[in-house]
Enzyme design. Sequence first.
Site, PDB file in Angstrom:
ATOM      1  N   LYS A  21      -6.765 -11.711 -38.206  1.00 33.03           N
ATOM      2  CA  LYS A  21      -8.020 -11.986 -38.084  1.00 33.03           C
ATOM      3  C   LYS A  21      -9.036 -12.143 -36.685  1.00 33.03           C
ATOM      4  O   LYS A  21      -9.250 -11.761 -35.929  1.00 33.03           O
ATOM      5  CB  LYS A  21      -9.292 -11.859 -38.895  1.00 33.03           C
ATOM      6  CG  LYS A  21      -8.790 -10.967 -40.560  1.00 33.03           C
ATOM      7  CD  LYS A  21     -10.038 -11.956 -41.183  1.00 33.03           C
ATOM      8  CE  LYS A  21      -9.636 -13.075 -42.080  1.00 33.03           C
ATOM      9  NZ  LYS A  21      -8.270 -13.399 -42.828  1.00 33.03           N
ATOM     10  N   ARG A  96     -16.597 -12.500 -48.794  1.00 31.36           N
ATOM     11  CA  ARG A  96     -15.015 -12.732 -48.954  1.00 31.36           C
ATOM     12  C   ARG A  96     -15.511 -12.428 -50.392  1.00 31.36           C
ATOM     13  O   ARG A  96     -14.048 -13.076 -50.908  1.00 31.36           O
ATOM     14  CB  ARG A  96     -14.421 -14.042 -48.656  1.00 31.36           C
ATOM     15  CG  ARG A  96     -13.938 -13.869 -48.176  1.00 31.36           C
ATOM     16  CD  ARG A  96     -14.093 -15.603 -47.751  1.00 31.36           C
ATOM     17  NE  ARG A  96     -12.319 -15.887 -47.374  1.00 31.36           N
ATOM     18  CZ  ARG A  96     -12.149 -16.273 -45.463  1.00 31.36           C
ATOM     19  NH1 ARG A  96     -12.996 -16.345 -45.494  1.00 31.36           N
ATOM     20  NH2 ARG A  96     -10.729 -16.874 -45.251  1.00 31.36           N
ATOM     21  N   ARG A 131       3.941 -15.813 -40.775  1.00 29.33           N
ATOM     22  CA  ARG A 131       3.246 -16.925 -40.013  1.00 29.33           C
ATOM     23  C   ARG A 131       2.150 -18.368 -40.285  1.00 29.33           C
ATOM     24  O   ARG A 131       2.174 -18.499 -39.109  1.00 29.33           O
ATOM     25  CB  ARG A 131       1.747 -16.030 -39.630  1.00 29.33           C
ATOM     26  CG  ARG A 131       2.775 -14.397 -39.253  1.00 29.33           C
ATOM     27  CD  ARG A 131       1.257 -13.398 -38.880  1.00 29.33           C
ATOM     28  NE  ARG A 131       2.090 -12.106 -38.301  1.00 29.33           N
ATOM     29  CZ  ARG A 131       0.995 -10.941 -38.257  1.00 29.33           C
ATOM     30  NH1 ARG A 131      -0.165 -10.868 -38.535  1.00 29.33           N
ATOM     31  NH2 ARG A 131       1.676  -9.657 -38.156  1.00 29.33           N
ATOM     32  N   ARG A 141      -3.143 -28.033 -39.290  1.00 29.64           N
ATOM     33  CA  ARG A 141      -4.450 -27.114 -39.750  1.00 29.64           C
ATOM     34  C   ARG A 141      -3.719 -27.180 -41.223  1.00 29.64           C
ATOM     35  O   ARG A 141      -3.279 -26.816 -42.418  1.00 29.64           O
ATOM     36  CB  ARG A 141      -4.381 -25.116 -39.764  1.00 29.64           C
ATOM     37  CG  ARG A 141      -6.022 -25.311 -39.714  1.00 29.64           C
ATOM     38  CD  ARG A 141      -6.049 -23.923 -39.835  1.00 29.64           C
ATOM     39  NE  ARG A 141      -6.510 -22.888 -41.248  1.00 29.64           N
ATOM     40  CZ  ARG A 141      -7.221 -21.791 -40.943  1.00 29.64           C
ATOM     41  NH1 ARG A 141      -6.932 -21.403 -40.013  1.00 29.64           N
ATOM     42  NH2 ARG A 141      -7.553 -21.594 -42.258  1.00 29.64           N
ATOM     43  N   ARG A 152      -4.644 -19.042 -51.082  1.00 30.88           N
ATOM     44  CA  ARG A 152      -5.321 -18.292 -50.191  1.00 30.88           C
ATOM     45  C   ARG A 152      -5.029 -16.578 -50.721  1.00 30.88           C
ATOM     46  O   ARG A 152      -6.043 -16.124 -50.774  1.00 30.88           O
ATOM     47  CB  ARG A 152      -5.401 -18.762 -49.240  1.00 30.88           C
ATOM     48  CG  ARG A 152      -6.085 -19.840 -48.867  1.00 30.88           C
ATOM     49  CD  ARG A 152      -5.376 -21.108 -48.029  1.00 30.88           C
ATOM     50  NE  ARG A 152      -5.338 -19.760 -46.452  1.00 30.88           N
ATOM     51  CZ  ARG A 152      -5.106 -20.420 -45.440  1.00 30.88           C
ATOM     52  NH1 ARG A 152      -4.092 -21.634 -45.367  1.00 30.88           N
ATOM     53  NH2 ARG A 152      -5.362 -19.860 -43.977  1.00 30.88           N
TER      54      ARG A 152
HETATM   55  P1  ADP Z   1      -7.962 -17.487 -43.466  1.00 31.99           P
HETATM   56  O1  ADP Z   1      -8.384 -15.788 -43.274  1.00 31.99           O
HETATM   57  O2  ADP Z   1      -6.805 -17.421 -42.319  1.00 31.99           O
HETATM   58  O3  ADP Z   1      -7.441 -18.182 -45.107  1.00 31.99           O
HETATM   59  P2  ADP Z   1     -10.636 -18.949 -42.625  1.00 31.99           P
HETATM   60  O4  ADP Z   1     -10.080 -20.020 -41.058  1.00 31.99           O
HETATM   61  O5  ADP Z   1     -11.158 -17.892 -42.167  1.00 31.99           O
HETATM   62  O6  ADP Z   1      -8.450 -18.587 -43.003  1.00 31.99           O
HETATM   63  O7  ADP Z   1     -10.850 -19.556 -44.205  1.00 31.99           O
HETATM   64  C1  ADP Z   1     -10.196 -20.896 -44.462  1.00 31.99           C
HETATM   65  C2  ADP Z   1     -11.244 -21.597 -45.413  1.00 31.99           C
HETATM   66  O8  ADP Z   1     -13.132 -21.839 -45.293  1.00 31.99           O
HETATM   67  C3  ADP Z   1     -11.509 -20.230 -46.586  1.00 31.99           C
HETATM   68  O9  ADP Z   1      -9.894 -20.247 -47.304  1.00 31.99           O
HETATM   69  C4  ADP Z   1     -12.479 -20.924 -47.098  1.00 31.99           C
HETATM   70  O10 ADP Z   1     -12.265 -22.602 -48.379  1.00 31.99           O
HETATM   71  C5  ADP Z   1     -13.108 -20.924 -46.560  1.00 31.99           C
HETATM   72  N1  ADP Z   1     -14.475 -19.993 -45.588  1.00 31.99           N
HETATM   73  C6  ADP Z   1     -14.030 -19.525 -45.339  1.00 31.99           C
HETATM   74  N2  ADP Z   1     -15.010 -18.476 -45.268  1.00 31.99           N
HETATM   75  C7  ADP Z   1     -15.684 -18.400 -46.392  1.00 31.99           C
HETATM   76  C8  ADP Z   1     -16.081 -17.444 -46.717  1.00 31.99           C
HETATM   77  N3  ADP Z   1     -16.733 -15.979 -46.334  1.00 31.99           N
HETATM   78  N4  ADP Z   1     -16.951 -17.632 -48.100  1.00 31.99           N
HETATM   79  C9  ADP Z   1     -16.383 -19.209 -48.953  1.00 31.99           C
HETATM   80  N5  ADP Z   1     -14.914 -19.925 -48.207  1.00 31.99           N
HETATM   81  C10 ADP Z   1     -15.157 -19.718 -46.692  1.00 31.99           C
END
Ligand code: ADP
Length: 195
Positions: A21, A96, A131, A141, A152
């Site tokens: 994404k 989400r 990945r 990270r 996740r």
């Molecule tokens: P990925 O999609 O690769 O898991 P992101 O960088 O989008 O990684 O998100 C990392 C973390 O940030 C998520 O696992 C969550 O804890 C938090 N996070 C990101 N966006 C949201 C959201 N919209 N609502 C709640 N938590 C979020």
Amino acid sequence: MTHAPASARRLLIVGPPGAGKGTQAARISEALGIPAISTGDIFRANVSQETELGVLAKSYMDRGEYVPDEVTNDMVRSRLAEDDAREGFLLDGYPRTLDQVSALDGILSDAGLALDAVILLEVDVEEVVGRLVARGEQSGRSDDNEETIRRRLEVYAEQTEPLIAVYDERGLVRRIDGMRSIDEVTAEILGALGA
Ligand code: ADP
């Protein structure tokens, strides 16, 4: 009066962790001249600056759980109120949860706006675990370790996958094969948006 845009400009990009994404969001943002707004990036920036929001967010992120909706919703509402988002935006990683869908509906309808399209990146789950483990080794990270990645993916399946049906009913979802090369995926997305 706002003018009718030539192509879709109020967009979401959705997909499981590791679907690409962020990579695609940066490219689409550049091609369309709209900001890519990643809730994950905003949280990570707050974590590294050790803000109050960052300290709170880190406790959830490191376990692979979602940050509470009210925290995330307020953060997105203020980000979308910034000038650069007026003519369009690409939200990456938000909404989400179903609660976040309602919140976003409220934010947009308060502004007299609506979404144009939801880009869904479809990928093979075992491939994305690979990945993400590789990304964790390179970037450090802290949530890219296998245990947190598995959590996740579960949280995504439980809480985020149901959103797709909601946006499908609205006719907004554009399904994209995320297993192809980065350039091919970008081209497919831009084609699906009529850009
Ligand atoms: P990925 O999609 O690769 O898991 P992101 O960088 O989008 O990684 O998100 C990392 C973390 O940030 C998520 O696992 C969550 O804890 C938090 N996070 C990101 N966006 C949201 C959201 N919209 N609502 C709640 N938590 C979020």
